[in-house]
Design an enzyme around this catalytic site. Structure first.
Site, PDB file in Angstrom:
ATOM      1  N   ARG A 146     -35.624 -62.002  63.653  1.00 45.68           N
ATOM      2  CA  ARG A 146     -35.051 -61.162  61.852  1.00 45.68           C
ATOM      3  C   ARG A 146     -36.462 -60.653  61.344  1.00 45.68           C
ATOM      4  NH1 ARG A 146     -34.874 -63.261  56.433  1.00 45.68           N
ATOM      5  NH2 ARG A 146     -33.310 -62.340  55.589  1.00 45.68           N
ATOM      6  N   HIS A 164     -36.014 -56.329  60.565  1.00 47.43           N
ATOM      7  CA  HIS A 164     -36.234 -56.037  59.083  1.00 47.43           C
ATOM      8  C   HIS A 164     -37.791 -54.676  59.599  1.00 47.43           C
ATOM      9  CE1 HIS A 164     -34.522 -58.944  56.748  1.00 47.43           C
ATOM     10  NE2 HIS A 164     -33.739 -59.134  57.021  1.00 47.43           N
ATOM     11  N   VAL A 177     -37.099 -49.957  59.138  1.00 43.58           N
ATOM     12  CA  VAL A 177     -37.298 -49.584  58.269  1.00 43.58           C
ATOM     13  C   VAL A 177     -38.928 -48.291  58.586  1.00 43.58           C
ATOM     14  CG1 VAL A 177     -39.087 -49.789  55.597  1.00 43.58           C
ATOM     15  CG2 VAL A 177     -37.770 -51.369  56.696  1.00 43.58           C
ATOM     16  N   SER A 232     -44.674 -51.832  60.395  1.00 46.73           N
ATOM     17  CA  SER A 232     -45.402 -51.814  58.788  1.00 46.73           C
ATOM     18  C   SER A 232     -44.854 -52.776  58.221  1.00 46.73           C
ATOM     19  CB  SER A 232     -44.484 -50.457  58.533  1.00 46.73           C
ATOM     20  OG  SER A 232     -42.972 -50.817  58.257  1.00 46.73           O
ATOM     21  N   GLU A 236     -44.430 -54.340  52.485  1.00 47.39           N
ATOM     22  CA  GLU A 236     -43.222 -54.791  52.459  1.00 47.39           C
ATOM     23  C   GLU A 236     -42.347 -55.606  52.011  1.00 47.39           C
ATOM     24  OE1 GLU A 236     -41.510 -52.440  56.127  1.00 47.39           O
ATOM     25  OE2 GLU A 236     -42.430 -50.653  55.687  1.00 47.39           O
ATOM     26  N   ASN A 259     -37.440 -58.959  51.674  1.00 45.56           N
ATOM     27  CA  ASN A 259     -38.376 -59.346  52.083  1.00 45.56           C
ATOM     28  C   ASN A 259     -38.522 -60.887  51.492  1.00 45.56           C
ATOM     29  OD1 ASN A 259     -37.626 -58.025  54.728  1.00 45.56           O
ATOM     30  ND2 ASN A 259     -38.948 -56.883  53.532  1.00 45.56           N
ATOM     31  N   HIS A 268     -27.215 -63.963  64.467  1.00 44.80           N
ATOM     32  CA  HIS A 268     -26.741 -65.193  63.187  1.00 44.80           C
ATOM     33  C   HIS A 268     -26.590 -66.330  63.685  1.00 44.80           C
ATOM     34  CE1 HIS A 268     -27.000 -62.716  59.069  1.00 44.80           C
ATOM     35  NE2 HIS A 268     -28.071 -62.278  59.588  1.00 44.80           N
ATOM     36  N   THR A 323     -23.756 -74.607  66.022  1.00 40.98           N
ATOM     37  CA  THR A 323     -24.391 -75.154  67.232  1.00 40.98           C
ATOM     38  C   THR A 323     -25.703 -73.772  66.232  1.00 40.98           C
ATOM     39  OG1 THR A 323     -23.991 -72.911  68.126  1.00 40.98           O
ATOM     40  CG2 THR A 323     -23.236 -75.385  69.108  1.00 40.98           C
TER      41      THR A 323
END
Length: 319
Positions: free
Chosen positions: A60, A64, A68, A74, A86, A92, A191, A242
């Site tokens: 993830r 993210h 950006v 960053s 950030e 976040n 996901h 799962t």
């Protein structure tokens, strides 16, 4: 003589162009840091063995960061008295995690090749390794990114899709960084691992009865009270079947109205991407292939290369 001078000028011009806009390559550190991959994977593997959820959290972070202003590390920069990073942006804050693991990886890499590998590249390799360790596909990671000397909390707030995003918002968010609708659906398949906080799915389990499996809603309500402020950080797996294995069950869940987040179920709700979800639910190899393609494509978003940016010694602060 004139031709010789012209050749010299041309050489310097080409050198300047190369230094500022170099291309990412899979063998970028083959000579400068040959032990990079084994060093990164060892630390990632240890972190996931300690806490399986960490694999999804590290993956993830790559999303993210890249969304950006490109894949430039960053996201890792800490706030200071004169700098706002950030990490406290809405997508976040109290949500993005795994920064300590990145610190550990960076320390390990610095021991085998100091001052060579960027934090942005470390994250790209870490994301791939996290997927592999959790049973997902392998791919050759393109490298050569450098680290940003700045960050943007505003861009993080505006660029990263939220759990309440509708389909149009998801499509436009991914399109804004050069990713197609198919890329968006494939990448959403991340996901298939990980967990979400009650604050991310509370609205769905109480208000979206028409497109959510009733038994799943009741189960999630047991651990996520309706009242805001109560149980906000209680967790539930994004993939009911799962949650610690990278596979296509995320899409099977969507077809059965078992997406946990509002943004998840938007991918199969009578809209334009239903057919892609249906295809991935029936054909795991198709999903895996498109996921790998999209991950490589995402890693190409606006990297700093050549003489741009820097190679941070510590991922949390500029040199």
């Amino acid at each position: 003589m004139a031709c010789f001078k012209s050749a010299i000028v041309l050489f310097f011009l080409v050198s300047l162009v190369g230094s500022s806009s170099a291309q990412l390559t899979t063998g970028f550190y083959s000579k400068s840091c040959p032990k990079l991959y084994e060093t990164v994977k060892s630390v990632v593997n240890s972190a996931i063995q300690k806490e399986t959820r960490m694999g999804a959290s590290l993956l993830r972070l790559f999303f993210h960061d890249c969304f950006v202003n490109g894949c430039d590390g960053s996201l890792f920069l800490d706030d200071t008295s004169t700098f706002t990073g950030e990490k406290r942006a809405q997508p976040n804050f109290n949500s993005a995690r795994g920064f300590e693991v990145i610190d550990n990886i960076k320390s390990a890499v610095e021991k085998v090749c100091p001052g060579v590998v960027s934090c942005a590249d470390i994250l790209a390799v870490t994301a791939r390794d996290s997927v592999v360790i959790l049973g997902g596909p392998n791919w050759d990671v393109k490298l050569g990114r450098r680290d940003a000397r700045t960050a943007s909390q505003g861009a993080a707030n505006n660029s990263i899709p939220t759990p309440t995003s509708n389909l149009n918002r998801l499509i436009s968010s991914f399109s804004a960084v050069g990713l197609s609708t198919k890329d968006m659906v494939a990448l959403s398949g991340a996901h298939t691992i990980g967990q979400a906080r009650c604050t991310s799915f509370r609205g769905r389990i109480y208000n979206e009865t028409k497109n959510m499996d009733a038994s799943l809603a009741r189960t999630r309500q047991n651990n996520c009270p309706r009242a805001s402020g109560s149980g906000d950080n209680n967790l539930a797996p994004l993939d009911l079947q799962t949650p610690t294995h990278f596979d296509n069950h995320y899409f099977i869940n969507l077809v059965n109205k078992k997406g946990l987040l509002h943004s998840d179920q938007q991918l199969f709700n009578g809209g334009s991407v239903d057919s892609i979800v249906k295809s991935y639910s029936n054909n795991p190899s198709s999903f895996i292939s498109d996921f790998v393609t999209a991950m490589i494509k995402m890693g190409d978003i606006r990297p700093l290369t050549g003489s741009n940016g820097e190679i941070r010694k510590n991922c949390r602060r500029i040199n």
